[in-house]
Design a protein around this motif. Structure first.
Motif, PDB file in Angstrom:
ATOM      1  N   VAL A 118      34.113  40.989  38.103  1.00 51.37           N
ATOM      2  CA  VAL A 118      34.750  42.151  37.488  1.00 51.37           C
ATOM      3  C   VAL A 118      35.452  42.894  38.620  1.00 51.37           C
ATOM      4  O   VAL A 118      34.809  43.354  39.566  1.00 51.37           O
ATOM      5  CB  VAL A 118      33.709  43.062  36.798  1.00 51.37           C
ATOM      6  N   MET A 119      36.779  42.964  38.505  1.00 49.19           N
ATOM      7  CA  MET A 119      37.584  43.593  39.557  1.00 49.19           C
ATOM      8  C   MET A 119      38.528  44.625  38.962  1.00 49.19           C
ATOM      9  O   MET A 119      39.008  44.457  37.831  1.00 49.19           O
ATOM     10  CB  MET A 119      38.361  42.520  40.322  1.00 49.19           C
ATOM     11  N   SER A 120      38.801  45.658  39.721  1.00 45.61           N
ATOM     12  CA  SER A 120      39.704  46.708  39.254  1.00 45.61           C
ATOM     13  C   SER A 120      41.161  46.297  39.482  1.00 45.61           C
ATOM     14  O   SER A 120      41.434  45.329  40.181  1.00 45.61           O
ATOM     15  CB  SER A 120      39.395  48.027  39.959  1.00 45.61           C
ATOM     16  N   SER A 164      39.501  47.713  34.952  1.00 42.63           N
ATOM     17  CA  SER A 164      38.995  46.433  35.453  1.00 42.63           C
ATOM     18  C   SER A 164      39.093  45.320  34.411  1.00 42.63           C
ATOM     19  O   SER A 164      39.272  45.574  33.223  1.00 42.63           O
ATOM     20  CB  SER A 164      37.545  46.576  35.914  1.00 42.63           C
ATOM     21  N   GLY A 176      37.155  41.238  33.783  1.00 38.10           N
ATOM     22  CA  GLY A 176      36.250  40.175  34.228  1.00 38.10           C
ATOM     23  C   GLY A 176      37.014  38.864  34.229  1.00 38.10           C
ATOM     24  O   GLY A 176      37.695  38.524  33.255  1.00 38.10           O
ATOM     25  N   ARG A 191      30.284  42.767  39.862  1.00 43.25           N
ATOM     26  CA  ARG A 191      31.400  43.699  40.069  1.00 43.25           C
ATOM     27  C   ARG A 191      31.764  43.645  41.548  1.00 43.25           C
ATOM     28  O   ARG A 191      30.892  43.755  42.408  1.00 43.25           O
ATOM     29  CB  ARG A 191      31.021  45.127  39.674  1.00 43.25           C
ATOM     30  N   GLU A 248      34.392  45.292  44.341  1.00 42.30           N
ATOM     31  CA  GLU A 248      35.359  46.355  44.654  1.00 42.30           C
ATOM     32  C   GLU A 248      36.394  45.841  45.655  1.00 42.30           C
ATOM     33  O   GLU A 248      36.127  44.907  46.418  1.00 42.30           O
ATOM     34  CB  GLU A 248      34.629  47.574  45.238  1.00 42.30           C
ATOM     35  N   PHE A 279      29.884  44.932  46.405  1.00 39.67           N
ATOM     36  CA  PHE A 279      29.636  44.258  45.132  1.00 39.67           C
ATOM     37  C   PHE A 279      28.261  44.624  44.588  1.00 39.67           C
ATOM     38  O   PHE A 279      27.386  45.079  45.319  1.00 39.67           O
ATOM     39  CB  PHE A 279      29.752  42.733  45.281  1.00 39.67           C
ATOM     40  N   LEU A 321      25.865  42.560  37.827  1.00 42.19           N
ATOM     41  CA  LEU A 321      25.725  43.186  36.509  1.00 42.19           C
ATOM     42  C   LEU A 321      24.850  42.309  35.615  1.00 42.19           C
ATOM     43  O   LEU A 321      24.197  42.810  34.702  1.00 42.19           O
ATOM     44  CB  LEU A 321      27.105  43.392  35.867  1.00 42.19           C
TER      45      LEU A 321
END
Length: 191
Positions: free
Chosen positions: A92-94, A109, A111, A179, A181, A186, A189
């Motif tokens: 999961v990245m923004s 974000s 996934g 997740r 960043e 990280f 989740l």
């Protein structure tokens, strides 16, 4: 098997290209998918799953080389994590971009998982865009371990059911979700 795989990729491609949704095998559990750039198709999946649009879905890629097309700033760590992960890994990245806004979470974000499944790889290569992937169940119900556990409502609600792996009884688990960043921090989740 190869001819059957090519035929199924071709059939699914036609449906997805025309804005339809498919039920298909993945490297994890069976998924419901569509063209990740088609908002109308994405919304069909939300309706079928009876899922709130605030709960985002993931996208599948065929190679990590395409990550930068869909995330503004890909941390270098992402490539190492994907390369060395022992199990399927969703990052999961923004900074999500170039996909339907209906797939982007409120925090911007998305996934993303690089799928090693031959069907998924073939379809994504043919589509030249990511494929939406969400578990083949009504929201709140358990995710099916294999095809025979998928509710008839899901089967009837898609535009095409891929005819590969339907008799497989191999238990596959959902992916690990992490997740990540832009600065490389990280958190897990789901393990």
């Amino acid at each position: 098997m190869l001819i059957m795989l090519k035929d199924e990729v071709a059939k699914a491609f036609k449906v997805v290209q025309d804005g339809g949704i498919i039920l298909y095998p993945t490297d994890t559990i069976w998924g419901i998918g569509c063209d990740a750039a088609n908002t109308e198709a994405v919304q069909k999946i939300y309706r079928l799953k009876q899922r709130s649009e605030t709960k985002s879905m993931i996208i599948l890629l065929d190679t990590d080389a395409k990550l930068a097309s869909y995330v503004q700033e890909v941390p270098e760590l992402a490539y190492n994590l994907i390369e060395y992960a022992e199990n399927p890994l969703t990052l999961v990245m923004s900074g999500a971009r170039n996909i339907s806004p209906a797939l982007i979470a409120a925090d911007g974000s998305i996934g993303i998982r690089v799928s090693g499944h031959p069907f998924c790889q073939g379809l994504i290569q043919r589509l030249r865009r990511p494929l939406v992937s969400t578990s083949a169940n009504i929201s709140g119900k358990p995710s099916p371990q294999y095809f025979s556990q998928i509710d008839q409502e899901i089967i009837d609600g898609v535009d095409y059911v891929v005819d590969i792996d339907q008799h497989s009884m191999e238990i596959k688990n959902p992916s690990t979700i992490m997740r990540l960043e832009p600065d490389g921090k990280f958190e897990f989740l789901r393990r």
